[in-house]
Design a protein around this motif. Structure first.
Motif, PDB file in Angstrom:
ATOM      1  N   GLY A 176       0.847  -1.185   0.000  1.00 28.48           N
ATOM      2  CA  GLY A 176       0.000   0.000   0.000  1.00 28.48           C
ATOM      3  C   GLY A 176       0.881   1.233   0.000  1.00 28.48           C
ATOM      4  N   GLN A 177       0.254   2.390  -0.102  1.00 31.00           N
ATOM      5  CA  GLN A 177       0.980   3.657  -0.071  1.00 31.00           C
ATOM      6  C   GLN A 177       0.146   4.689   0.676  1.00 31.00           C
ATOM      7  N   PHE A 178       0.847   5.625   1.317  1.00 28.98           N
ATOM      8  CA  PHE A 178       0.208   6.704   2.060  1.00 28.98           C
ATOM      9  C   PHE A 178       0.918   7.995   1.683  1.00 28.98           C
ATOM     10  N   LEU A 179       0.169   8.996   1.225  1.00 26.55           N
ATOM     11  CA  LEU A 179       0.773  10.250   0.783  1.00 26.55           C
ATOM     12  C   LEU A 179      -0.039  11.421   1.300  1.00 26.55           C
ATOM     13  N   VAL A 180       0.657  12.393   1.875  1.00 29.45           N
ATOM     14  CA  VAL A 180       0.039  13.670   2.226  1.00 29.45           C
ATOM     15  C   VAL A 180       0.558  14.664   1.197  1.00 29.45           C
ATOM     16  N   THR A 181      -0.360  15.323   0.489  1.00 32.86           N
ATOM     17  CA  THR A 181       0.032  16.218  -0.594  1.00 32.86           C
ATOM     18  C   THR A 181      -0.951  17.372  -0.680  1.00 32.86           C
ATOM     19  N   THR A 182      -0.709  18.249  -1.628  1.00 31.63           N
ATOM     20  CA  THR A 182      -1.623  19.351  -1.907  1.00 31.63           C
ATOM     21  C   THR A 182      -2.159  19.177  -3.311  1.00 31.63           C
ATOM     22  N   TYR A 183      -3.463  19.293  -3.452  1.00 35.68           N
ATOM     23  CA  TYR A 183      -4.113  19.188  -4.758  1.00 35.68           C
ATOM     24  C   TYR A 183      -5.170  20.276  -4.831  1.00 35.68           C
ATOM     25  N   GLU A 184      -5.120  21.051  -5.908  1.00 36.99           N
ATOM     26  CA  GLU A 184      -6.042  22.165  -6.097  1.00 36.99           C
ATOM     27  C   GLU A 184      -6.057  23.092  -4.885  1.00 36.99           C
ATOM     28  N   GLY A 185      -4.859  23.317  -4.324  1.00 35.08           N
ATOM     29  CA  GLY A 185      -4.698  24.247  -3.215  1.00 35.08           C
ATOM     30  C   GLY A 185      -5.135  23.740  -1.858  1.00 35.08           C
TER      31      GLY A 185
END
Length: 88
Positions: free
Chosen positions: A56-65
């Motif tokens: 699995g994968q876990f990502l904290v990111t920013t999308y569309e601000g």
């Protein structure tokens, strides 16, 4: 997911090695298609799957601000449920 979020991906060599080992233990060659299971989103944390081959994968990111938390899990229930329960 990578294209949607605008992030890169990389192939994790440790996952590739584990995949080859898993198939070798069963005395079969790893199909080339399985290598894509080692593709990890840039910046993601890999979640080891003790019940199957796809991590699995876990990502904290920013999308569309906005801040987004993305969790990618394997599809088969016998893999998904234990991974979700133990890691998410």
């Amino acid at each position: 997911m990578a294209a949607t979020l605008g992030v890169g991906m990389h192939r994790d060599n440790s996952i590739i090695a584990a995949l080859h080992k898993r198939f070798a233990e069963r005395r079969i060659a790893m199909p080339p298609n399985n290598a894509k299971q080692a593709d990890i989103l840039d910046g993601a944390v890999m979640l080891a799957n003790g019940n199957g081959s796809a991590p699995g994968q876990f990502l904290v990111t920013t999308y569309e601000g906005k801040r987004r938390i993305v969790v990618l899990l394997p599809g088969p229930p016998k893999e998904l449920k234990p991974l979700f329960t133990s890691r998410c």
